[in-house]
Design an enzyme around this catalytic site. Structure first.
Site, PDB file in Angstrom:
ATOM      1  N   PRO A  18       0.852  -1.200   0.000  1.00 12.50           N
ATOM      2  CA  PRO A  18       0.000   0.000   0.000  1.00 12.50           C
ATOM      3  C   PRO A  18       0.879   1.239   0.000  1.00 12.50           C
ATOM      4  CG  PRO A  18       0.065  -0.994   2.191  1.00 12.50           C
ATOM      5  CD  PRO A  18       0.863  -1.886   1.301  1.00 12.50           C
ATOM      6  N   MET A  19       0.782   2.061  -1.059  1.00 10.12           N
ATOM      7  CA  MET A  19       1.603   3.267  -1.168  1.00 10.12           C
ATOM      8  C   MET A  19       0.717   4.458  -1.490  1.00 10.12           C
ATOM      9  SD  MET A  19       4.934   1.800  -3.258  1.00 10.12           S
ATOM     10  CE  MET A  19       3.983   0.759  -4.387  1.00 10.12           C
ATOM     11  N   GLN A  72      -6.465  -0.988   3.218  1.00  9.39           N
ATOM     12  CA  GLN A  72      -5.662  -0.657   4.396  1.00  9.39           C
ATOM     13  C   GLN A  72      -6.162   0.624   5.057  1.00  9.39           C
ATOM     14  OE1 GLN A  72      -1.633   1.178   4.668  1.00  9.39           O
ATOM     15  NE2 GLN A  72      -0.962  -0.896   5.197  1.00  9.39           N
ATOM     16  N   CYS A 102       3.455   3.291   8.862  1.00 11.10           N
ATOM     17  CA  CYS A 102       3.757   4.521   8.128  1.00 11.10           C
ATOM     18  C   CYS A 102       4.610   5.453   8.991  1.00 11.10           C
ATOM     19  CB  CYS A 102       2.476   5.236   7.708  1.00 11.10           C
ATOM     20  SG  CYS A 102       2.795   6.805   6.846  1.00 11.10           S
ATOM     21  N   LYS A 141       0.457  -4.468   8.759  1.00  8.90           N
ATOM     22  CA  LYS A 141       1.680  -3.968   8.125  1.00  8.90           C
ATOM     23  C   LYS A 141       2.399  -3.115   9.171  1.00  8.90           C
ATOM     24  CE  LYS A 141       4.140  -2.503   4.351  1.00  8.90           C
ATOM     25  NZ  LYS A 141       5.096  -1.572   4.933  1.00  8.90           N
ATOM     26  N   ASN A 204       9.285  -7.025   3.710  1.00 10.76           N
ATOM     27  CA  ASN A 204       9.143  -5.793   2.940  1.00 10.76           C
ATOM     28  C   ASN A 204      10.391  -4.940   3.154  1.00 10.76           C
ATOM     29  OD1 ASN A 204       7.460  -2.692   3.362  1.00 10.76           O
ATOM     30  ND2 ASN A 204       7.734  -3.677   1.393  1.00 10.76           N
ATOM     31  N   GLY A 205      10.779  -4.242   2.102  1.00 13.53           N
ATOM     32  CA  GLY A 205      11.925  -3.346   2.190  1.00 13.53           C
ATOM     33  C   GLY A 205      13.096  -3.827   1.356  1.00 13.53           C
ATOM     34  N   GLY A 228       7.277  -2.708  -2.936  1.00 14.46           N
ATOM     35  CA  GLY A 228       6.871  -1.311  -2.903  1.00 14.46           C
ATOM     36  C   GLY A 228       7.510  -0.515  -4.019  1.00 14.46           C
TER      37      GLY A 228
END
Length: 330
Positions: A18-19, A72, A102, A141, A204-205, A228
């Site tokens: 989710p961005m 989300q 976030c 997340k 993630n990342g 992402g």
């Protein structure tokens, strides 16, 4: 095979992260076509939803071709989060994801997103309450912790699972790191290797190459990869990773014609969904990667990212197609 609740998401699924202003319906559709197994909406403010804020409500739009898709939401107020769950349910997603990661100041300052990493008890109680409030799977997340001195992600993940979460995606940085440095996947592997964990653990990342995805799967033993920034302006990343999984070889990059076609479709879908002004503005960030590698591209890119009229952007696409026809990407 990984399952989120009763949803089979395949063996080592690739998830679109989710961005904000990126993971909208047009872009999710392109990523889905190119092999994304699960997609998530942009993060949506629970406070915005309960106040019927137009931008927040608009983000609830999902489509059958995207499934499985998760919506989300973020927030730190229990009543607002529970009310927003009821609103989200009416859109019919396959799952609801809670944003506990976030790092942006305007979110953190309200105790939401990664801000809640300062209050693990609240993080767990919010999750438990939301699980009880819906029949949809609740997923999480988050990040490793608030800072290097407060990393307790193994304990936190176990508590979130015990609260009823059906999957957890962990970004391998702390909030203090923001997006600097290299994501550390070792603590995520510790979560996965905790014998008490039985829900999927996604990493993630810095998954920015097929080799990195293989490393996340084979060396760290995670259940899937959340993609992402590597996908921005390059939805083909998903198919390239899957090709590498199957063959051990790199797939040929998309041709110029494929790129122009995707850019045109992306812009047109964005205009159809959110109107010309926003559609033109919010697709700008994708163009650098759509056409990355073309020499002397600066002038064309400048036209794409400074034009306010869709007609001018489409004309720039046409010009690129004419000028660079047959160009072979490395």
């Amino acid at each position: 095979m990984s399952k989120i609740g009763n949803i089979d998401v395949g063996e080592f699924p690739l998830l679109l992260a989710p961005m904000e202003d990126v993971s909208d319906p047009p872009f999710r559709a392109l990523c889905k076509e190119q092999g994304a197994d699960v997609v998530f909406t942009e993060f949506i403010s629970s406070e915005g939803l309960i106040r019927d804020a137009a931008k927040s409500v608009m983000k609830l739009d999902i489509y059958e071709k995207e499934r499985p898709v998760g919506i989300q939401i973020f927030g730190a107020n229990l009543d607002s989060m529970l009310e927003s769950v009821e609103i989200v349910e009416r859109s019919g997603p396959d799952m609801i994801d809670i944003n506990f990661g976030c790092p942006v100041k305007k979110v953190v300052s309200k105790g939401a997103g990664a801000g809640i990493l300062k209050d693990i008890d609240l993080m767990v109680s919010l999750t438990a309450a939301m699980v009880k409030h819906t029949k949809l799977p609740i997923t999480i997340k988050t990040r490793l912790g608030w800072d290097q001195d407060s990393i307790k992600i193994v304990e936190v993940a176990e508590r979130l699972q015990d609260a009823g979460a059906k999957a957890i995606s962990i970004h391998g940085r702390t909030r203090a790191q923001m997006y600097k440095g290299v994501a550390d996947w070792a603590p995520i592997a510790e979560v996965k290797n905790n014998p008490r964990m039985h829900i999927p653990v996604f990493g993630n990342g810095n998954v920015d190459s097929p080799e990195k995805a293989v490393e996340m799967r084979d060396r760290y033993g995670l259940d899937g990869a959340m993609i992402g920034r590597a996908s921005i302006g390059y939805p083909w990343f998903f198919r390239e990773v899957k090709h590498f999984f199957e063959t051990g070889e790199h797939m040929a990059p998309p041709s110029l014609e494929e790129r122009v076609t995707a850019a045109r479709r992306h812009l047109q879908m964005a205009i159809d969904w959110k109107g010309e002004k926003l559609g033109v503005f919010e697709t700008r960030r994708h163009y650098t990667n759509y056409f990355k590698g073309i020499p002397h591209f600066k002038d064309y890119r400048q036209k794409m990212v400074t034009s306010d009229e869709a007609e001018d952007v489409f004309a720039a696409f046409d010009e690129v197609e004419r000028e660079f026809s047959g160009y072979e990407f490395a």
